[in-house]
Design a protein around this motif. Structure first.
Motif, short mmCIF file in Angstrom:
data_model
loop_
_atom_site.label_atom_id
_atom_site.label_comp_id
_atom_site.label_asym_id
_atom_site.label_seq_id
_atom_site.Cartn_x
_atom_site.Cartn_y
_atom_site.Cartn_z
N GLN A 61 0.83 -1.21 0.00
CA GLN A 61 0.00 0.00 0.00
C GLN A 61 0.87 1.26 0.00
N ILE A 62 1.91 1.28 0.81
CA ILE A 62 2.78 2.45 0.87
C ILE A 62 3.56 2.59 -0.43
N THR A 63 3.95 1.47 -1.03
CA THR A 63 4.62 1.51 -2.33
C THR A 63 3.71 2.13 -3.38
N ASN A 64 2.43 1.78 -3.37
CA ASN A 64 1.49 2.37 -4.33
C ASN A 64 1.31 3.87 -4.09
N ILE A 65 1.25 4.27 -2.83
CA ILE A 65 1.18 5.70 -2.51
C ILE A 65 2.38 6.42 -3.10
N ALA A 66 3.56 5.86 -2.90
CA ALA A 66 4.78 6.48 -3.42
C ALA A 66 4.77 6.51 -4.94
N GLU A 67 4.27 5.45 -5.58
CA GLU A 67 4.22 5.45 -7.04
C GLU A 67 3.29 6.54 -7.56
N ILE A 68 2.15 6.71 -6.91
CA ILE A 68 1.23 7.77 -7.32
C ILE A 68 1.92 9.13 -7.24
N ILE A 69 2.63 9.37 -6.15
CA ILE A 69 3.34 10.64 -5.99
C ILE A 69 4.42 10.79 -7.06
N GLN A 70 5.14 9.71 -7.35
CA GLN A 70 6.16 9.77 -8.39
C GLN A 70 5.56 10.05 -9.76
N ASN A 87 9.98 10.54 16.03
CA ASN A 87 11.33 10.31 15.53
C ASN A 87 11.31 10.40 14.01
N LEU A 88 11.90 11.44 13.46
CA LEU A 88 11.82 11.70 12.03
C LEU A 88 12.47 10.59 11.21
N ASN A 89 13.51 9.97 11.75
CA ASN A 89 14.17 8.90 11.01
C ASN A 89 13.25 7.69 10.84
N ASP A 90 12.37 7.48 11.81
CA ASP A 90 11.41 6.37 11.73
C ASP A 90 10.15 6.76 10.97
N GLY A 91 9.93 8.06 10.78
CA GLY A 91 8.70 8.54 10.17
C GLY A 91 8.90 9.07 8.77
N ILE A 92 8.84 10.39 8.62
CA ILE A 92 8.82 10.97 7.29
C ILE A 92 10.13 10.73 6.54
N ARG A 93 11.27 10.70 7.23
CA ARG A 93 12.52 10.41 6.52
C ARG A 93 12.52 8.99 5.98
N ALA A 94 11.94 8.07 6.73
CA ALA A 94 11.87 6.68 6.26
C ALA A 94 10.99 6.58 5.02
N PHE A 95 9.91 7.35 4.97
CA PHE A 95 9.05 7.34 3.79
C PHE A 95 9.80 7.89 2.58
N ILE A 96 10.52 8.99 2.78
CA ILE A 96 11.27 9.58 1.68
C ILE A 96 12.36 8.63 1.20
N GLU A 97 13.16 8.13 2.13
CA GLU A 97 14.34 7.35 1.75
C GLU A 97 13.99 5.94 1.30
N ASN A 98 13.02 5.30 1.95
CA ASN A 98 12.74 3.90 1.65
C ASN A 98 11.69 3.71 0.55
N LEU A 100 10.02 6.97 -1.61
CA LEU A 100 10.02 7.99 -2.66
C LEU A 100 11.34 8.04 -3.43
N LEU A 101 12.44 7.71 -2.78
CA LEU A 101 13.74 7.74 -3.44
C LEU A 101 14.09 6.42 -4.13
N ARG A 102 13.14 5.51 -4.14
CA ARG A 102 13.33 4.23 -4.84
C ARG A 102 12.48 4.22 -6.10
N PRO A 103 13.04 3.94 -7.27
CA PRO A 103 12.22 3.90 -8.49
C PRO A 103 11.18 2.79 -8.40
N ILE A 104 9.95 3.14 -8.70
CA ILE A 104 8.83 2.19 -8.59
C ILE A 104 8.17 2.06 -9.95
N GLN A 105 8.05 0.85 -10.43
CA GLN A 105 7.38 0.57 -11.70
C GLN A 105 7.89 1.47 -12.83
N GLY A 106 9.20 1.66 -12.87
CA GLY A 106 9.81 2.45 -13.94
C GLY A 106 9.75 3.95 -13.75
#
Length: 389
Positions: A61-70, A87-98, A100-106
Motif C-alpha cells: 500500500q505504501i509503495t502504491n502511494i509512493a508510485e502515485i506521488i512519483q 522520531n523523524l528517522n522512523d517517520g517521514i525520513r523513512a518514507f522519503i528514503e525507503n 520515494l527515493l526508490r524507483p517504482i514501476q519504472g
C-alpha cells in the motif's frame, strides 16, 4: 521540522499534464497511512504499525502511494492521515528514503528537501467527556480530536522549495469558544450539549491548522493545510457537523487580517493573513457543495470566498465512471462518492493553469493503484498547476 538535501526533482511523468514553464504543482492526498489500514480484522490497533511498515521499504500500500506521488510529481504536497511519528528517522525520513527515493514501476525517484511535521490533536488524551457518553475515557471520542492513539490521522507537508520555518503558524490549541458566533451544539430539546466548563476548554481543530510560508525562487505563498473532522459519527446534536463547519470557517476568517483578528496561533500571534498574500488552501475537508452530511454552506465558505479561486473544478474520468449515474461523479475525490479534497489558490498573485484528480478508470492499467483503501487510499490525489505572479 526540516530536512536539507541536494537532490534534483526528475521530469514529470507523461500520464499527468506536464507542468508549464515557471509553474509549481501543488497537491493534497489523504493517504490512509494510519494503523486502521494495517490492522487484522478483530485485532487492536498498533500505534507502531506505520513505523514498522515504513522501515520495510516494500509494503504494497505504501509503495502504491509512493508510485502515485512519483507519477504526479507535485512540488508541494500535503499528506493527510499520515500517522505522526516523533522520531523523524522512523517517520517521514523513512518514507522519503525507503519509498520515494526508490524507483517504482519504472518511475523516477522523487525527493523533497524540505518537510514539515508536527503533533496533532487526534488521539491526544483530554480530561473531558467530549463525546457525551457520561465518561471521560481520554482517547477515542474523548481525545482532543477523535483518535485511538496520539498522532493517528496526522499530517505531513513535503516540499521542493524552502519552508520559512520561523514564520510557520499553527492553530492546534485554538479554543473553539473563542470563535465569534460559533456553531451551536444543542440537544433535540434545545439545551446545550456541553456544559459551560467543558465548552470553555474544547479545541476547535480536530488535527491542526497550519500556515506554512513557502519560498519559490523569491516568490512566497502560504500553504494553508488542514483536515477537518468528518461531519458524522455523532448523535442528534451534530457536534461533528458543527466542528467541521467551524474548522472550515477558521480558514475563511483567516484570509482576512481584520476578519481573523480574534485568531491567536499556538505561539500567541494574533490576527489573520496579511492583505495581498498569495495562498493555497489544501486538505481533506470532508465537505462537498453537492452531497454528503456536512452542514449547509460549510465548504462554500471557501469555494465562494471572494479571495479564493475555486474554478475550474478538478475532475477525472475515473471518478465519472465510478459513479456514472451521478452528474457530480467526475468531481469526486473519494471512493465513497463525494468531493472532499481541495487545492484552492488565491486570486491574488496566482494563476491557476490546470488541475485534476489522479483517478485511473477501471479500464486503465493504473487502476491497480486506486482499487481500494488497501491498494492505496479511499481518497484520490488532487493536484493543481499554479503560476506565481
Amino acid at each position: 521540522m526540516l530536512l536539507l538535501a541536494t537532490s534534483i526533482l526528475g521530469a514529470c511523468s507523461s500520464d499527468v499534464t506536464t507542468t508549464h514553464n515557471q509553474t509549481i504543482r501543488v497537491a493534497t492526498f489523504n493517504v490512509s497511512m494510519d494503523a486502521s489500514n494495517y490492522a487484522q480484522k478483530g485485532q487492536p490497533l498498533d500505534p507502531e504499525a506505520l513505523k514498522a511498515r515504513l522501515a520495510l521499504g516494500n509494503h504494497p500500500q505504501i509503495t502504491n502511494i509512493a508510485e502515485i506521488i512519483q507519477r504526479v510529481r507535485p512540488d508541494v504536497i500535503l499528506l493527510n492521515e499520515f500517522d505522526y511519528i516523533e522520531n523523524l528517522n522512523d517517520g517521514i525520513r523513512a518514507f522519503i528514503e525507503n519509498y520515494l527515493l526508490r524507483p517504482i514501476q519504472g518511475q523516477k525517484p522523487i525527493h523533497y528537501p524540505y518537510f514539515y511535521v508536527a503533533p496533532v490533536n487526534t488521539g491526544e488524551p483530554s480530561p473531558l467527556d467530549i463525546d457525551g457518553d457520561g465518561a471521560a475515557s481520554g482517547t477515542g471520542g474523548d481525545a482532543w480530536g477523535y483518535g485511538n492513539y496520539p498522532g493517528q490521522y496526522g499530517m505531513v507537508v513535503l516540499s521542493r522549495y524552502p519552508i520559512q520555518m520561523s514564520e510557520v503558524r499553527s492553530f492546534k490549541h485554538f479554543l473553539w469558544h473563542k470563535m465569534p458566533n460559533a456553531q451551536k451544539i444543542q440537544n433535540p430539546d434545545g439545551t446545550a450539549f456541553y456544559d459551560e466548563a467543558t465548552w470553555q476548554r474544547l479545541r476547535l481543530s480536530s488535527k491542526s491548522h497550519w500556515d506554512l510560508p513557502i519560498d519559490v525562487d523569491g516568490k512566497r505563498f502560504h500553504l494553508l493545510a488542514a483536515h477537518p473532522t468528518p461531519p458524522v459519527f455523532d448523535g442528534d446534536e451534530d457536534r461533528n457537523g458543527a466542528r467541521n463547519y467551524d474548522e472550515i470557517r477558521l480558514w475563511a476568517d483567516y484570509l482576512s487580517e481584520a476578519r481573523g483578528e480574534y485568531l491567536v496561533d499556538d505561539n500567541g500571534k494574533q490576527g489573520g493573513l496579511a492583505a495581498d498574500s498569495r495562498f493555497v488552501i489544501v486538505g481533506d475537508y470532508n465537505a462537498s457543495p453537492d452531497e454528503g452530511d456536512s452542514r449547509a454552506g460549510a465548504i462554500e465558505q471557501l469555494l465562494a470566498h471572494p479571495l479564493v479561486n475555486a474554478k475550474p473544478i478538478p475532475t477525472s474520468r475515473g471518478g465519472k465512471l465510478h459513479t456514472p449515474d451521478n452528474p457530480n461523479g467526475a468531481k469526486h475525490t473519494a471512493g465513497w462518492r463525494i468531493q472532499a479534497d481541495y487545492v484552492l489558490p488565491s486570486k491574488f498573485g496566482i494563476d491557476l493553469i490546470a488541475n485534476g484528480v489522479f483517478w485511473p478508470a477501471a479500464d486503465s492499467k493504473l487502476h491497480r493503484l486506486v482499487r481500494g483503501r488497501g491498494a492505496s487510499s479511499d481518497h484520490r490525489l488532487v493536484w493543481a498547476d499554479l503560476k506565481l505572479n
